[in-house]
Design a protein around this motif. Structure first.
Motif, PDB file in Angstrom:
ATOM      1  N   PHE A 122      21.285   4.087  46.951  1.00 56.83           N
ATOM      2  CA  PHE A 122      21.561   5.111  45.950  1.00 56.83           C
ATOM      3  C   PHE A 122      21.639   6.477  46.617  1.00 56.83           C
ATOM      4  O   PHE A 122      20.734   6.851  47.360  1.00 56.83           O
ATOM      5  N   ILE A 124      22.065  10.394  45.717  1.00 56.19           N
ATOM      6  CA  ILE A 124      22.225  11.559  44.841  1.00 56.19           C
ATOM      7  C   ILE A 124      21.903  12.849  45.591  1.00 56.19           C
ATOM      8  O   ILE A 124      22.598  13.840  45.446  1.00 56.19           O
ATOM      9  N   THR A 125      20.869  12.831  46.455  1.00 57.14           N
ATOM     10  CA  THR A 125      20.391  14.082  47.070  1.00 57.14           C
ATOM     11  C   THR A 125      21.439  14.687  48.012  1.00 57.14           C
ATOM     12  O   THR A 125      22.069  13.976  48.786  1.00 57.14           O
ATOM     13  N   GLY A 130      19.641  19.957  46.649  1.00 56.29           N
ATOM     14  CA  GLY A 130      18.216  19.636  46.640  1.00 56.29           C
ATOM     15  C   GLY A 130      17.771  19.083  45.301  1.00 56.29           C
ATOM     16  O   GLY A 130      18.433  18.217  44.721  1.00 56.29           O
ATOM     17  N   SER A 131      16.686  19.633  44.782  1.00 53.52           N
ATOM     18  CA  SER A 131      16.133  19.146  43.516  1.00 53.52           C
ATOM     19  C   SER A 131      17.013  19.486  42.316  1.00 53.52           C
ATOM     20  O   SER A 131      16.799  18.969  41.226  1.00 53.52           O
ATOM     21  N   TYR A 155      19.091  12.157  53.253  1.00 51.23           N
ATOM     22  CA  TYR A 155      17.886  11.311  53.067  1.00 51.23           C
ATOM     23  C   TYR A 155      18.201   9.986  52.373  1.00 51.23           C
ATOM     24  O   TYR A 155      17.347   9.455  51.667  1.00 51.23           O
ATOM     25  N   ILE A 156      19.402   9.474  52.527  1.00 49.75           N
ATOM     26  CA  ILE A 156      19.763   8.268  51.782  1.00 49.75           C
ATOM     27  C   ILE A 156      19.181   7.036  52.489  1.00 49.75           C
ATOM     28  O   ILE A 156      19.508   6.745  53.643  1.00 49.75           O
ATOM     29  N   SER A 157      18.322   6.311  51.777  1.00 45.19           N
ATOM     30  CA  SER A 157      17.590   5.189  52.365  1.00 45.19           C
ATOM     31  C   SER A 157      18.447   3.931  52.428  1.00 45.19           C
ATOM     32  O   SER A 157      19.158   3.599  51.469  1.00 45.19           O
ATOM     33  N   PRO A 366      10.930   9.886  45.052  1.00 43.41           N
ATOM     34  CA  PRO A 366      12.299  10.330  44.797  1.00 43.41           C
ATOM     35  C   PRO A 366      12.364  11.575  43.919  1.00 43.41           C
ATOM     36  O   PRO A 366      13.440  12.140  43.741  1.00 43.41           O
ATOM     37  N   SER A 368       9.895  15.147  43.330  1.00 48.49           N
ATOM     38  CA  SER A 368       8.688  15.776  43.865  1.00 48.49           C
ATOM     39  C   SER A 368       7.661  16.001  42.761  1.00 48.49           C
ATOM     40  O   SER A 368       7.979  16.040  41.571  1.00 48.49           O
ATOM     41  N   GLU A 370       6.199  18.687  42.094  1.00 48.75           N
ATOM     42  CA  GLU A 370       6.464  19.958  41.385  1.00 48.75           C
ATOM     43  C   GLU A 370       7.501  19.761  40.280  1.00 48.75           C
ATOM     44  O   GLU A 370       7.369  20.327  39.192  1.00 48.75           O
ATOM     45  N   ASN A 374       7.093  20.422  36.365  1.00 49.63           N
ATOM     46  CA  ASN A 374       8.053  21.207  35.561  1.00 49.63           C
ATOM     47  C   ASN A 374       8.460  20.431  34.313  1.00 49.63           C
ATOM     48  O   ASN A 374       8.509  20.973  33.207  1.00 49.63           O
ATOM     49  N   TYR A 387      13.382  28.236  35.835  1.00 50.71           N
ATOM     50  CA  TYR A 387      14.393  28.233  36.904  1.00 50.71           C
ATOM     51  C   TYR A 387      15.760  27.872  36.354  1.00 50.71           C
ATOM     52  O   TYR A 387      15.854  27.446  35.204  1.00 50.71           O
TER      53      TYR A 387
HETATM   54  C1  LIG Z   1      11.488   8.941  52.583  1.00 56.38           C
HETATM   55  C2  LIG Z   1      12.534   9.519  51.684  1.00 56.38           C
HETATM   56  C3  LIG Z   1      13.487   8.673  51.144  1.00 56.38           C
HETATM   57  C4  LIG Z   1      14.492   9.194  50.309  1.00 56.38           C
HETATM   58  N1  LIG Z   1      15.454   8.342  49.835  1.00 56.38           N
HETATM   59  C5  LIG Z   1      16.474   8.851  49.085  1.00 56.38           C
HETATM   60  C6  LIG Z   1      17.530   7.993  48.645  1.00 56.38           C
HETATM   61  O1  LIG Z   1      17.560   6.786  48.929  1.00 56.38           O
HETATM   62  N2  LIG Z   1      18.536   8.552  47.906  1.00 56.38           N
HETATM   63  C7  LIG Z   1      18.548   9.872  47.574  1.00 56.38           C
HETATM   64  O2  LIG Z   1      19.473  10.301  46.893  1.00 56.38           O
HETATM   65  N3  LIG Z   1      17.549  10.717  47.983  1.00 56.38           N
HETATM   66  C8  LIG Z   1      16.518  10.231  48.731  1.00 56.38           C
HETATM   67  N4  LIG Z   1      15.506  11.074  49.168  1.00 56.38           N
HETATM   68  C9  LIG Z   1      15.556  12.496  48.835  1.00 56.38           C
HETATM   69  C10 LIG Z   1      14.489  12.940  47.840  1.00 56.38           C
HETATM   70  O3  LIG Z   1      14.771  12.444  46.557  1.00 56.38           O
HETATM   71  C11 LIG Z   1      14.410  14.467  47.914  1.00 56.38           C
HETATM   72  O4  LIG Z   1      13.877  14.808  49.176  1.00 56.38           O
HETATM   73  C12 LIG Z   1      13.593  15.082  46.796  1.00 56.38           C
HETATM   74  O5  LIG Z   1      14.209  14.881  45.555  1.00 56.38           O
HETATM   75  C13 LIG Z   1      13.361  16.592  47.011  1.00 56.38           C
HETATM   76  O6  LIG Z   1      14.586  17.232  47.267  1.00 56.38           O
HETATM   77  P1  LIG Z   1      14.733  18.205  48.544  1.00 56.38           P
HETATM   78  O7  LIG Z   1      14.213  17.453  49.710  1.00 56.38           O
HETATM   79  O8  LIG Z   1      16.119  18.696  48.601  1.00 56.38           O
HETATM   80  O9  LIG Z   1      13.731  19.380  48.271  1.00 56.38           O
HETATM   81  P2  LIG Z   1      14.062  20.847  47.704  1.00 56.38           P
HETATM   82  O10 LIG Z   1      14.802  20.737  46.403  1.00 56.38           O
HETATM   83  O11 LIG Z   1      14.663  21.667  48.769  1.00 56.38           O
HETATM   84  O12 LIG Z   1      12.613  21.371  47.386  1.00 56.38           O
HETATM   85  C14 LIG Z   1      11.694  21.760  48.415  1.00 56.38           C
HETATM   86  C15 LIG Z   1      10.338  21.989  47.777  1.00 56.38           C
HETATM   87  O13 LIG Z   1      10.430  22.973  46.749  1.00 56.38           O
HETATM   88  C16 LIG Z   1       9.956  22.453  45.526  1.00 56.38           C
HETATM   89  N5  LIG Z   1      10.787  22.974  44.418  1.00 56.38           N
HETATM   90  C17 LIG Z   1      12.150  23.001  44.328  1.00 56.38           C
HETATM   91  N6  LIG Z   1      12.537  23.526  43.153  1.00 56.38           N
HETATM   92  C18 LIG Z   1      11.408  23.826  42.461  1.00 56.38           C
HETATM   93  C19 LIG Z   1      11.134  24.396  41.189  1.00 56.38           C
HETATM   94  N7  LIG Z   1      12.117  24.722  40.354  1.00 56.38           N
HETATM   95  N8  LIG Z   1       9.855  24.538  40.809  1.00 56.38           N
HETATM   96  C20 LIG Z   1       8.840  24.173  41.643  1.00 56.38           C
HETATM   97  N9  LIG Z   1       9.026  23.633  42.863  1.00 56.38           N
HETATM   98  C21 LIG Z   1      10.295  23.478  43.271  1.00 56.38           C
HETATM   99  C22 LIG Z   1      10.100  20.949  45.643  1.00 56.38           C
HETATM  100  O14 LIG Z   1       9.197  20.277  44.793  1.00 56.38           O
HETATM  101  C23 LIG Z   1       9.790  20.727  47.120  1.00 56.38           C
HETATM  102  O15 LIG Z   1       8.396  20.635  47.296  1.00 56.38           O
HETATM  103  C24 LIG Z   1      14.504  10.577  50.003  1.00 56.38           C
HETATM  104  C25 LIG Z   1      13.535  11.421  50.545  1.00 56.38           C
HETATM  105  C26 LIG Z   1      12.558  10.909  51.389  1.00 56.38           C
HETATM  106  C27 LIG Z   1      11.529  11.838  51.978  1.00 56.38           C
END
Ligand SMILES: Cc1cc2nc3c(=O)[nH]c(=O)nc-3n(C[C@H](O)[C@H](O)[C@H](O)COP(=O)(O)OP(=O)(O)OC[C@H]3O[C@@H](n4cnc5c(N)ncnc54)[C@H](O)[C@@H]3O)c2cc1C
Length: 387
Positions: A122, A124-125, A130-131, A155-157, A366, A368, A370, A374, A387
Protein backbone atom coordinates in the motif's frame (compact mmCIF):
# COMPACT_ATOMS: atom_id res chain seq x y z
CA UNK A 1 -21.42 -7.39 26.59
CA UNK A 2 -19.41 -10.45 25.71
CA UNK A 3 -15.66 -10.76 26.10
CA UNK A 4 -15.47 -14.37 24.93
CA UNK A 5 -14.29 -15.47 21.53
CA UNK A 6 -16.49 -17.90 19.63
CA UNK A 7 -15.29 -21.54 19.64
CA UNK A 8 -14.10 -21.06 16.02
CA UNK A 9 -12.16 -17.92 16.94
CA UNK A 10 -10.66 -19.74 19.92
CA UNK A 11 -9.57 -22.56 17.65
CA UNK A 12 -8.09 -20.10 15.17
CA UNK A 13 -6.16 -18.35 17.93
CA UNK A 14 -4.70 -21.63 19.23
CA UNK A 15 -3.77 -22.81 15.76
CA UNK A 16 -2.07 -19.52 14.81
CA UNK A 17 -0.26 -19.47 18.15
CA UNK A 18 1.07 -22.97 17.42
CA UNK A 19 2.23 -21.90 13.96
CA UNK A 20 3.92 -18.79 15.34
CA UNK A 21 5.73 -20.81 18.01
CA UNK A 22 6.89 -23.34 15.43
CA UNK A 23 8.85 -20.50 13.77
CA UNK A 24 9.42 -18.19 16.74
CA UNK A 25 11.38 -14.99 17.26
CA UNK A 26 14.78 -16.57 16.50
CA UNK A 27 13.54 -17.38 12.99
CA UNK A 28 12.19 -13.82 12.56
CA UNK A 29 15.50 -12.29 13.70
CA UNK A 30 17.64 -14.64 11.61
CA UNK A 31 15.64 -13.72 8.49
CA UNK A 32 15.89 -10.01 9.23
CA UNK A 33 19.64 -10.17 9.85
CA UNK A 34 20.18 -12.15 6.65
CA UNK A 35 18.18 -9.58 4.68
CA UNK A 36 15.62 -12.26 3.83
CA UNK A 37 11.86 -12.44 4.08
CA UNK A 38 9.75 -14.74 6.26
CA UNK A 39 8.59 -16.58 3.15
CA UNK A 40 8.19 -20.00 4.79
CA UNK A 41 6.00 -18.64 7.58
CA UNK A 42 3.95 -16.49 5.18
CA UNK A 43 3.40 -19.40 2.78
CA UNK A 44 2.43 -21.83 5.52
CA UNK A 45 0.06 -19.30 7.09
CA UNK A 46 -1.47 -18.83 3.62
CA UNK A 47 -1.85 -22.56 2.99
CA UNK A 48 -3.51 -23.00 6.37
CA UNK A 49 -5.98 -20.22 5.55
CA UNK A 50 -4.83 -17.73 8.19
CA UNK A 51 -3.98 -14.92 5.74
CA UNK A 52 -7.44 -15.03 4.20
CA UNK A 53 -9.61 -15.26 7.31
CA UNK A 54 -11.32 -11.96 6.45
CA UNK A 55 -11.86 -12.73 2.75
CA UNK A 56 -15.22 -14.14 1.59
CA UNK A 57 -15.38 -17.92 1.14
CA UNK A 58 -16.33 -17.60 -2.55
CA UNK A 59 -12.81 -16.26 -3.16
CA UNK A 60 -11.11 -18.94 -1.09
CA UNK A 61 -11.08 -17.02 2.21
CA UNK A 62 -12.36 -17.90 5.64
CA UNK A 63 -15.45 -15.69 5.48
CA UNK A 64 -14.65 -14.01 8.81
CA UNK A 65 -13.89 -10.40 9.59
CA UNK A 66 -11.27 -8.09 10.98
CA UNK A 67 -11.77 -9.71 14.40
CA UNK A 68 -10.30 -12.91 12.98
CA UNK A 69 -7.50 -11.14 11.11
CA UNK A 70 -6.60 -9.20 14.27
CA UNK A 71 -6.32 -12.53 16.11
CA UNK A 72 -3.89 -13.77 13.46
CA UNK A 73 -1.80 -10.57 13.73
CA UNK A 74 -1.76 -10.66 17.52
CA UNK A 75 -0.90 -14.33 17.91
CA UNK A 76 1.95 -14.31 15.37
CA UNK A 77 3.37 -11.21 17.08
CA UNK A 78 2.91 -12.82 20.51
CA UNK A 79 5.08 -15.67 19.22
CA UNK A 80 7.76 -13.12 18.26
CA UNK A 81 6.81 -12.85 14.58
CA UNK A 82 5.13 -9.47 13.97
CA UNK A 83 4.50 -9.59 10.22
CA UNK A 84 3.95 -6.04 9.02
CA UNK A 85 2.68 -7.13 5.62
CA UNK A 86 -0.42 -8.64 7.26
CA UNK A 87 -1.49 -5.05 7.82
CA UNK A 88 -1.08 -4.01 4.20
CA UNK A 89 -1.94 -7.07 2.12
CA UNK A 90 -4.90 -8.86 3.76
CA UNK A 91 -6.06 -5.97 5.97
CA UNK A 92 -5.88 -2.95 3.64
CA UNK A 93 -5.66 -4.29 0.08
CA UNK A 94 -8.07 -7.21 0.47
CA UNK A 95 -10.64 -5.04 2.26
CA UNK A 96 -10.42 -2.25 -0.31
CA UNK A 97 -10.71 -4.63 -3.27
CA UNK A 98 -13.45 -6.71 -1.68
CA UNK A 99 -15.56 -3.70 -0.74
CA UNK A 100 -14.89 -1.32 -3.62
CA UNK A 101 -13.20 -3.26 -6.43
CA UNK A 102 -14.95 -4.50 -9.56
CA UNK A 103 -16.03 -8.15 -9.89
CA UNK A 104 -13.08 -8.69 -12.19
CA UNK A 105 -10.66 -7.20 -9.61
CA UNK A 106 -12.10 -9.40 -6.86
CA UNK A 107 -11.65 -12.52 -9.00
CA UNK A 108 -8.14 -11.51 -10.04
CA UNK A 109 -6.78 -10.64 -6.62
CA UNK A 110 -8.74 -12.07 -3.70
CA UNK A 111 -7.95 -15.80 -4.17
CA UNK A 112 -4.20 -15.07 -4.25
CA UNK A 113 -4.45 -12.73 -1.28
CA UNK A 114 -6.39 -15.42 0.58
CA UNK A 115 -3.81 -18.18 0.12
CA UNK A 116 -0.84 -15.82 0.38
CA UNK A 117 0.47 -16.40 -3.15
CA UNK A 118 -0.28 -12.76 -4.00
CA UNK A 119 0.86 -9.76 -1.97
CA UNK A 120 -0.40 -6.25 -2.53
CA UNK A 121 1.33 -3.48 -0.61
CA UNK A 122 0.00 0.00 0.00
CA UNK A 123 1.44 3.37 -1.01
CA UNK A 124 -0.07 6.57 0.32
CA UNK A 125 2.76 8.43 2.12
CA UNK A 126 4.63 11.05 0.13
CA UNK A 127 7.74 13.07 0.99
CA UNK A 128 6.03 16.47 0.69
CA UNK A 129 2.53 15.62 1.90
CA UNK A 130 3.54 13.60 5.01
CA UNK A 131 0.65 13.29 7.44
CA UNK A 132 -1.45 15.65 5.35
CA UNK A 133 -3.02 13.36 2.77
CA UNK A 134 -4.97 16.28 1.31
CA UNK A 135 -1.68 17.41 -0.23
CA UNK A 136 -1.00 14.18 -2.12
CA UNK A 137 0.92 15.02 -5.28
CA UNK A 138 0.83 11.72 -7.18
CA UNK A 139 -1.31 12.50 -10.19
CA UNK A 140 -3.31 10.21 -12.47
CA UNK A 141 -3.95 11.51 -15.99
CA UNK A 142 -6.14 10.00 -18.69
CA UNK A 143 -4.45 9.02 -21.94
CA UNK A 144 -7.11 7.49 -24.17
CA UNK A 145 -8.45 4.54 -22.17
CA UNK A 146 -5.21 4.28 -20.20
CA UNK A 147 -4.03 6.07 -17.10
CA UNK A 148 -0.63 7.65 -16.60
CA UNK A 149 0.62 7.89 -13.02
CA UNK A 150 3.39 10.22 -11.87
CA UNK A 151 4.66 11.04 -8.42
CA UNK A 152 6.75 9.89 -5.48
CA UNK A 153 5.96 7.75 -2.45
CA UNK A 154 8.08 7.06 0.62
CA UNK A 155 8.45 4.44 3.38
CA UNK A 156 6.46 1.94 1.33
CA UNK A 157 6.76 -1.48 3.00
CA UNK A 158 7.29 -4.74 1.17
CA UNK A 159 7.48 -3.54 -2.45
CA UNK A 160 10.29 -6.03 -3.12
CA UNK A 161 8.14 -9.01 -2.18
CA UNK A 162 4.80 -7.94 -3.64
CA UNK A 163 3.34 -8.40 -7.11
CA UNK A 164 1.25 -5.24 -6.84
CA UNK A 165 1.16 -1.96 -5.01
CA UNK A 166 -2.09 -0.19 -4.29
CA UNK A 167 -1.23 3.43 -5.07
CA UNK A 168 -3.26 6.35 -3.78
CA UNK A 169 -3.18 9.12 -6.39
CA UNK A 170 -5.33 12.11 -7.21
CA UNK A 171 -7.01 13.19 -10.37
CA UNK A 172 -8.58 16.42 -11.47
CA UNK A 173 -12.32 16.45 -11.38
CA UNK A 174 -13.09 18.27 -14.61
CA UNK A 175 -16.53 19.49 -13.56
CA UNK A 176 -15.50 21.19 -10.34
CA UNK A 177 -11.75 21.57 -10.66
CA UNK A 178 -11.44 19.81 -7.28
CA UNK A 179 -8.93 17.05 -6.76
CA UNK A 180 -10.20 13.61 -5.72
CA UNK A 181 -8.35 10.50 -4.56
CA UNK A 182 -8.16 7.56 -6.93
CA UNK A 183 -6.68 4.15 -6.09
CA UNK A 184 -4.76 2.07 -8.63
CA UNK A 185 -3.57 -1.53 -8.54
CA UNK A 186 -0.10 -1.20 -10.03
CA UNK A 187 2.15 -4.18 -10.91
CA UNK A 188 5.45 -3.73 -9.05
CA UNK A 189 7.30 -4.48 -12.32
CA UNK A 190 5.37 -1.86 -14.35
CA UNK A 191 7.61 0.17 -16.70
CA UNK A 192 8.21 3.62 -15.17
CA UNK A 193 7.92 2.37 -11.57
CA UNK A 194 11.29 2.33 -9.83
CA UNK A 195 12.27 2.01 -6.21
CA UNK A 196 15.16 2.51 -3.86
CA UNK A 197 15.48 0.80 -0.53
CA UNK A 198 15.59 3.01 2.55
CA UNK A 199 18.07 2.25 5.33
CA UNK A 200 15.87 1.91 8.39
CA UNK A 201 16.96 1.29 12.00
CA UNK A 202 14.38 -1.46 12.46
CA UNK A 203 15.31 -5.13 12.68
CA UNK A 204 12.71 -6.48 10.31
CA UNK A 205 12.45 -8.95 7.44
CA UNK A 206 10.29 -6.37 5.66
CA UNK A 207 11.86 -3.36 3.94
CA UNK A 208 10.74 0.20 3.24
CA UNK A 209 11.18 1.89 -0.12
CA UNK A 210 11.06 5.18 -1.94
CA UNK A 211 8.89 4.73 -5.03
CA UNK A 212 9.18 6.83 -8.18
CA UNK A 213 6.31 6.78 -10.64
CA UNK A 214 7.32 8.26 -13.95
CA UNK A 215 4.36 8.16 -16.35
CA UNK A 216 3.49 4.61 -15.34
CA UNK A 217 1.00 3.47 -17.99
CA UNK A 218 -1.93 1.47 -16.66
CA UNK A 219 -4.98 0.00 -18.35
CA UNK A 220 -8.40 1.40 -17.44
CA UNK A 221 -9.15 -1.56 -15.18
CA UNK A 222 -6.23 -0.76 -12.87
CA UNK A 223 -8.46 1.88 -11.26
CA UNK A 224 -10.13 0.43 -8.15
CA UNK A 225 -13.88 0.36 -8.66
CA UNK A 226 -16.20 1.08 -11.54
CA UNK A 227 -15.55 4.84 -11.57
CA UNK A 228 -13.59 7.63 -9.94
CA UNK A 229 -16.36 7.96 -7.36
CA UNK A 230 -15.07 4.77 -5.72
CA UNK A 231 -11.81 6.51 -4.71
CA UNK A 232 -12.79 8.23 -1.49
CA UNK A 233 -14.84 5.38 0.04
CA UNK A 234 -12.17 2.90 -1.08
CA UNK A 235 -9.45 4.89 0.67
CA UNK A 236 -11.48 5.14 3.87
CA UNK A 237 -12.34 1.42 3.71
CA UNK A 238 -8.70 0.56 4.29
CA UNK A 239 -8.16 2.78 7.32
CA UNK A 240 -10.08 0.97 10.06
CA UNK A 241 -8.71 -2.49 9.21
CA UNK A 242 -5.21 -0.98 9.10
CA UNK A 243 -5.49 0.63 12.52
CA UNK A 244 -7.09 -2.41 14.16
CA UNK A 245 -4.62 -4.96 12.80
CA UNK A 246 -1.55 -2.86 13.49
CA UNK A 247 -2.85 -2.38 17.03
CA UNK A 248 -3.27 -6.16 17.36
CA UNK A 249 0.31 -6.63 16.21
CA UNK A 250 1.46 -4.13 18.85
CA UNK A 251 -0.51 -5.88 21.59
CA UNK A 252 0.95 -9.23 20.54
CA UNK A 253 4.46 -7.81 20.58
CA UNK A 254 3.83 -6.38 24.05
CA UNK A 255 2.62 -9.77 25.28
CA UNK A 256 5.67 -11.46 23.81
CA UNK A 257 8.11 -9.04 25.51
CA UNK A 258 6.39 -9.27 28.89
CA UNK A 259 6.36 -13.05 28.72
CA UNK A 260 10.06 -13.22 27.89
CA UNK A 261 10.88 -10.81 30.72
CA UNK A 262 8.63 -12.55 33.26
CA UNK A 263 10.22 -15.94 32.60
CA UNK A 264 13.63 -14.37 33.11
CA UNK A 265 12.88 -12.35 36.25
CA UNK A 266 11.11 -15.29 37.92
CA UNK A 267 14.24 -17.44 37.70
CA UNK A 268 17.19 -15.02 37.74
CA UNK A 269 18.76 -14.80 41.21
CA UNK A 270 21.52 -12.37 42.12
CA UNK A 271 20.75 -11.68 45.83
CA UNK A 272 20.90 -14.98 47.67
CA UNK A 273 17.85 -17.10 47.05
CA UNK A 274 15.43 -14.43 45.81
CA UNK A 275 14.47 -13.97 42.21
CA UNK A 276 14.91 -10.47 40.81
CA UNK A 277 11.18 -10.54 40.04
CA UNK A 278 10.45 -10.64 43.77
CA UNK A 279 11.70 -7.04 43.93
CA UNK A 280 8.84 -4.69 43.25
CA UNK A 281 11.16 -2.31 41.43
CA UNK A 282 11.46 -5.02 38.77
CA UNK A 283 7.98 -6.59 38.95
CA UNK A 284 5.83 -3.44 39.10
CA UNK A 285 6.98 -1.95 35.80
CA UNK A 286 6.30 -5.30 34.13
CA UNK A 287 2.89 -5.53 35.80
CA UNK A 288 2.14 -1.94 34.75
CA UNK A 289 3.08 -2.75 31.15
CA UNK A 290 0.89 -5.88 31.28
CA UNK A 291 -2.07 -3.72 32.38
CA UNK A 292 -1.47 -1.31 29.48
CA UNK A 293 -1.28 -4.16 26.96
CA UNK A 294 -4.47 -5.73 28.30
CA UNK A 295 -6.31 -2.38 28.13
CA UNK A 296 -5.21 -2.02 24.52
CA UNK A 297 -6.46 -5.55 23.77
CA UNK A 298 -9.88 -4.62 25.14
CA UNK A 299 -10.06 -1.61 22.83
CA UNK A 300 -8.89 -3.69 19.87
CA UNK A 301 -11.64 -6.21 20.58
CA UNK A 302 -14.22 -3.43 20.77
CA UNK A 303 -13.02 -1.78 17.56
CA UNK A 304 -12.97 -5.06 15.63
CA UNK A 305 -16.43 -6.00 16.89
CA UNK A 306 -17.84 -2.61 15.87
CA UNK A 307 -16.12 -2.79 12.49
CA UNK A 308 -17.42 -6.29 11.75
CA UNK A 309 -20.91 -5.12 12.74
CA UNK A 310 -20.68 -2.46 10.01
CA UNK A 311 -20.57 0.40 12.52
CA UNK A 312 -17.77 2.21 10.69
CA UNK A 313 -17.89 5.60 12.41
CA UNK A 314 -17.73 4.11 15.91
CA UNK A 315 -15.09 1.65 14.73
CA UNK A 316 -13.09 4.63 13.48
CA UNK A 317 -12.98 6.15 16.95
CA UNK A 318 -12.26 2.85 18.72
CA UNK A 319 -9.78 1.78 16.05
CA UNK A 320 -7.79 4.99 16.44
CA UNK A 321 -7.87 4.69 20.22
CA UNK A 322 -6.84 1.04 19.99
CA UNK A 323 -3.94 1.93 17.70
CA UNK A 324 -2.80 4.68 20.06
CA UNK A 325 -3.11 2.49 23.16
CA UNK A 326 -1.41 -0.51 21.58
CA UNK A 327 1.41 1.57 20.09
CA UNK A 328 2.20 3.09 23.48
CA UNK A 329 1.76 -0.22 25.35
CA UNK A 330 4.01 -2.15 22.98
CA UNK A 331 6.80 0.44 23.23
CA UNK A 332 6.48 0.47 27.02
CA UNK A 333 6.41 -3.34 27.26
CA UNK A 334 9.51 -3.85 25.12
CA UNK A 335 11.47 -1.10 26.87
CA UNK A 336 10.45 -2.42 30.30
CA UNK A 337 11.37 -5.96 29.29
CA UNK A 338 14.83 -4.83 28.15
CA UNK A 339 15.37 -3.11 31.52
CA UNK A 340 14.17 -6.12 33.52
CA UNK A 341 16.64 -8.37 31.73
CA UNK A 342 19.60 -6.13 32.49
CA UNK A 343 22.56 -6.78 30.18
CA UNK A 344 20.79 -9.81 28.75
CA UNK A 345 18.10 -7.42 27.58
CA UNK A 346 20.48 -5.92 25.04
CA UNK A 347 21.63 -9.25 23.60
CA UNK A 348 20.21 -10.77 20.46
CA UNK A 349 19.87 -14.11 22.24
CA UNK A 350 17.18 -12.99 24.67
CA UNK A 351 15.12 -11.55 21.86
CA UNK A 352 13.64 -8.34 23.27
CA UNK A 353 15.96 -5.50 22.21
CA UNK A 354 15.47 -6.89 18.70
CA UNK A 355 11.99 -5.34 18.82
CA UNK A 356 12.96 -1.84 19.99
CA UNK A 357 13.02 -0.34 16.50
CA UNK A 358 9.76 -1.94 15.45
CA UNK A 359 7.79 -0.78 18.48
CA UNK A 360 9.27 2.70 18.24
CA UNK A 361 8.09 2.87 14.63
CA UNK A 362 4.68 1.72 15.83
CA UNK A 363 4.21 5.11 17.51
CA UNK A 364 4.74 6.83 14.15
CA UNK A 365 3.26 4.50 11.53
CA UNK A 366 0.87 3.91 9.91
CA UNK A 367 -0.62 6.92 11.67
CA UNK A 368 1.31 8.85 14.28
CA UNK A 369 0.22 9.21 17.88
CA UNK A 370 -0.13 12.98 17.34
CA UNK A 371 -2.50 12.56 14.40
CA UNK A 372 -4.62 10.18 16.47
CA UNK A 373 -4.73 12.69 19.31
CA UNK A 374 -5.81 15.32 16.76
CA UNK A 375 -8.55 12.96 15.58
CA UNK A 376 -9.78 12.27 19.13
CA UNK A 377 -9.61 15.94 20.08
CA UNK A 378 -11.78 16.86 17.08
CA UNK A 379 -14.17 13.94 16.80
CA UNK A 380 -14.61 12.96 20.45
CA UNK A 381 -13.92 16.18 22.32
CA UNK A 382 -15.39 18.56 19.74
CA UNK A 383 -12.29 20.76 19.48
CA UNK A 384 -11.51 22.95 16.49
CA UNK A 385 -8.87 21.78 14.08
CA UNK A 386 -5.59 23.64 14.62
CA UNK A 387 -4.06 22.92 11.23
C1 LIG B 1 8.35 1.26 9.43
C2 LIG B 1 7.44 2.11 8.60
C3 LIG B 1 6.65 1.51 7.64
C4 LIG B 1 5.80 2.29 6.83
N1 LIG B 1 5.08 1.67 5.85
C5 LIG B 1 4.31 2.43 5.02
C6 LIG B 1 3.61 1.82 3.94
O1 LIG B 1 3.68 0.60 3.71
N2 LIG B 1 2.86 2.62 3.12
C7 LIG B 1 2.76 3.96 3.33
O2 LIG B 1 2.05 4.62 2.57
N3 LIG B 1 3.42 4.58 4.35
C8 LIG B 1 4.19 3.84 5.20
N4 LIG B 1 4.89 4.45 6.24
C9 LIG B 1 4.80 5.90 6.41
C10 LIG B 1 4.03 6.33 7.66
O3 LIG B 1 2.65 6.08 7.50
C11 LIG B 1 4.37 7.80 7.92
O4 LIG B 1 5.72 7.86 8.31
C12 LIG B 1 3.48 8.45 8.96
O5 LIG B 1 2.15 8.53 8.50
C13 LIG B 1 3.97 9.85 9.34
O6 LIG B 1 4.18 10.62 8.19
P1 LIG B 1 5.58 11.40 7.98
O7 LIG B 1 6.65 10.41 8.23
O8 LIG B 1 5.55 12.08 6.67
O9 LIG B 1 5.63 12.44 9.15
P2 LIG B 1 5.29 14.01 9.09
O10 LIG B 1 3.91 14.21 8.54
O11 LIG B 1 6.39 14.74 8.45
O12 LIG B 1 5.24 14.36 10.63
C14 LIG B 1 6.42 14.45 11.43
C15 LIG B 1 6.00 14.57 12.88
O13 LIG B 1 5.15 15.70 13.06
C16 LIG B 1 3.92 15.31 13.63
N5 LIG B 1 2.83 16.11 13.04
C17 LIG B 1 2.58 16.35 11.72
N6 LIG B 1 1.47 17.10 11.57
C18 LIG B 1 0.98 17.33 12.82
C19 LIG B 1 -0.13 18.04 13.34
N7 LIG B 1 -1.01 18.63 12.53
N8 LIG B 1 -0.33 18.05 14.67
C20 LIG B 1 0.55 17.41 15.50
N9 LIG B 1 1.63 16.73 15.08
C21 LIG B 1 1.85 16.70 13.75
C22 LIG B 1 3.76 13.84 13.29
O14 LIG B 1 2.92 13.18 14.21
C23 LIG B 1 5.21 13.35 13.35
O15 LIG B 1 5.53 13.03 14.69
C24 LIG B 1 5.74 3.69 7.04
C25 LIG B 1 6.53 4.29 8.02
C26 LIG B 1 7.38 3.52 8.80
C27 LIG B 1 8.24 4.19 9.84
Amino acid sequence: MNFDLTPEQDQLRDAVRALGRKYGHDYFVAKAKAGEHTTELWSEAGRLGYLGVNIPTEYGGGGGGITELALVCEELAAAGCPLLLLVVSPAIAATVINKHGTDEQRKRHLPGLADGTQKIVFAITEPEAGSNFHRLGTVARRDGDDWLLSGRKCYISGVDEAQYVLVVARTEDESTGKLKPALFIVPTDAPGLTRSKLDMEILSPENQFLLYLDDVRLPADALVGESLDAGLPALFAGLNPERITVAAMGAGTGRYAIERASEYTATRKVWGGRSIGSHQGVAHPLAHAAVQVELARLMIHKAATLYDAGRDLEAGISGNMAKYAAGEAAALAVDTAVQALGGAGMTTEYGVATLLGAVRAGRIAPVSREMILNFVAQHVLGQDKSY
